[in-house]
Design a protein around this motif. Sequence first.
Motif, PDB file in Angstrom:
ATOM      1  N   LYS A 152      12.761  15.973 -24.692  1.00 20.87           N
ATOM      2  CA  LYS A 152      11.952  15.568 -23.541  1.00 20.87           C
ATOM      3  C   LYS A 152      11.990  14.057 -23.280  1.00 20.87           C
ATOM      4  CE  LYS A 152       8.794  19.480 -24.056  1.00 20.87           C
ATOM      5  NZ  LYS A 152       7.385  19.918 -24.294  1.00 20.87           N
ATOM      6  N   ASN A 183      16.735  12.288 -30.146  1.00 24.20           N
ATOM      7  CA  ASN A 183      16.608  12.318 -28.685  1.00 24.20           C
ATOM      8  C   ASN A 183      17.934  12.089 -27.963  1.00 24.20           C
ATOM      9  OD1 ASN A 183      13.785  12.783 -28.495  1.00 24.20           O
ATOM     10  ND2 ASN A 183      13.399  10.640 -29.012  1.00 24.20           N
ATOM     11  N   ARG A 207      21.529  16.126 -19.514  1.00 20.43           N
ATOM     12  CA  ARG A 207      20.101  15.976 -19.820  1.00 20.43           C
ATOM     13  C   ARG A 207      19.382  17.322 -19.797  1.00 20.43           C
ATOM     14  NH1 ARG A 207      16.002  13.811 -15.357  1.00 20.43           N
ATOM     15  NH2 ARG A 207      16.585  15.907 -14.669  1.00 20.43           N
ATOM     16  N   ASP A 208      19.602  18.060 -18.706  1.00 22.15           N
ATOM     17  CA  ASP A 208      18.893  19.333 -18.551  1.00 22.15           C
ATOM     18  C   ASP A 208      19.401  20.387 -19.531  1.00 22.15           C
ATOM     19  OD1 ASP A 208      17.631  17.970 -16.561  1.00 22.15           O
ATOM     20  OD2 ASP A 208      18.467  19.121 -14.900  1.00 22.15           O
ATOM     21  N   PRO A 262      14.978  11.853 -23.342  1.00 22.22           N
ATOM     22  CA  PRO A 262      16.432  11.769 -23.555  1.00 22.22           C
ATOM     23  C   PRO A 262      16.952  10.342 -23.675  1.00 22.22           C
ATOM     24  CG  PRO A 262      15.945  12.279 -21.264  1.00 22.22           C
ATOM     25  CD  PRO A 262      14.644  12.345 -21.996  1.00 22.22           C
ATOM     26  N   LYS A 316      17.871  19.628 -22.868  1.00 20.77           N
ATOM     27  CA  LYS A 316      16.453  19.988 -22.861  1.00 20.77           C
ATOM     28  C   LYS A 316      16.290  21.485 -23.105  1.00 20.77           C
ATOM     29  CE  LYS A 316      12.208  19.731 -20.109  1.00 20.77           C
ATOM     30  NZ  LYS A 316      11.594  19.304 -18.812  1.00 20.77           N
TER      31      LYS A 316
END
Length: 540
Positions: free
Chosen positions: A224, A272, A214-215, A226, A218
């Motif tokens: 933003k 996303n 996730r990070d 996810p 990003k």
Amino acid sequence: MDSSVKSFLLDVRAFANSFLSEYEPLVLVSAPLIALFVASMLQSALQVLHENGLKATLLGFFMSFVKLVPGVKSYIDAEKQKVVDKLQSGGKSVRESWRTELPSTGLGVGVIEQMKDEKRKDVAWQGKCSGAVYIGGSECEGHFSLINEACSMFAHTNPLHMDVFQSVVRFEAEVVAMTAAMLGSKKKSSGGQICGNMTSGGTESILLAVKSSRDYMKTMKGIKKPEMIIPESAHSAYDKAAQYFNIKLWRVPVNKEFQADVKAIRRYINRNTILIVGSAPGFPHGIVDPIEELGQLASSFDICLHVDLCLGGFVLPFANKLGYPIPPFDFSVKGVTSISADVHKYGLAPKGTSVVLYRNHDLRKHQFVAVTEWSGGLYVSPTIAGSRPGGLIAGAWASMISLGEEGYLENTKKIMEVSKRLQKGIEEIPELFVIGRPDMTVVALGSNVVDIFEVNDIMSSKGWHLNALQRPNSIHICVTLQHVPIIDDFLRDLTESVKTVKENPGPISGGLAPIYGAAGRMPDRGTVQELLVNYMDGAF
């Protein structure tokens, strides 16, 4: 400005003022707000419809409406409590004797005798459990004794204090490196940067891999909101990760072979999407997903791919060397960005030991948490836990070093042969069939003739502890070294249980077949979820 344009705008203004003058000022102010509210509600409804589908959405609205009827909600709650009480049958009376306060005077070393007494009350698990205990033999000797001694020797250590407990820090690094080597780090296609950490189990390994993905996404793509996509056979740890880390989760049905459906997953990918998932093998049916195809899909969309090797990490590499037809599953596959592998399963390490691996350090850095503004000083931690049990890390290292490649090859040969014998034995029972084509040591079985959950209840009465599954209704056994000497006993009891259910259909007293069956058929999954939460809330 051109005079004709100016004249047109003045005419428009005059017409608008004339038209709106017929309405109250309050109406003029409130109308846009009401329209905005209606649009927002409509957007939310469409979002729910998109996420849950028409049938589930309508059912959810219907159940919410029905519960508003006086007396209905209390009736439903009472019925749910009956189910929870049945699931917990016998548990409440046992919990009444549990301590709620410290003893006024400590027992000293006498507490060991009390613990032995409590241990004797546990059910007989030797060879009777699906998975659970992976080490063979008696827990008083052999490999059991070895890892118990290793754990005891380092029980007081904590790798958080890297400068103090340097031995444990080394053990963790070597466990990670050895596991990585088993899973492709030495192959050129891996990129040569495989890295990772030890965790408390497969769930934490998966949580960390999801959080890091996730990070990372990003940072790389600015995502933003996810989303991740998993097959319905993927472990429930992904649901937990989605809840913990605020990620939209899409669960996609598997194909006819009970593998991840790559085409179906492809249809859910959007801007996303951060992560897709494959299992080697999947927990329910022991079937390896098409990791190569998933890798190609992940690469083409530049997203992450996590492979769950929690079950297969310490079997598939050795099964491959033994000549079993195992499809590609590790870091040699392009597109795989992270892997989880449990050492406490077929690695025969103490419970609470797993490994999470990443293709490179850029990915793993997003796993770490660094704090610079704490009055307690500078702080950095690699995993969810701060303090970690050095004894378990030492036990995992001792297990791997004591067994070596020869030991794991020998163990894999035993359990793979027994698994194939088990599969053949199930296929010889005419009322049963094996789910899919198992690649490893998990064999799931179903039936179109008898209620498989009733068969499970009869097996439970004979002392077996199997896993009940859904979609389709089935049960499975995860074969371990504990089963090697008694697999014929299992097949005999299974044959007798099927015969009993066929001749005397219907639930047995105290059996859970009606509950499992009803839960599988119940369209309102929210009610099932509430049942599970209430059951867990009352279990401790």
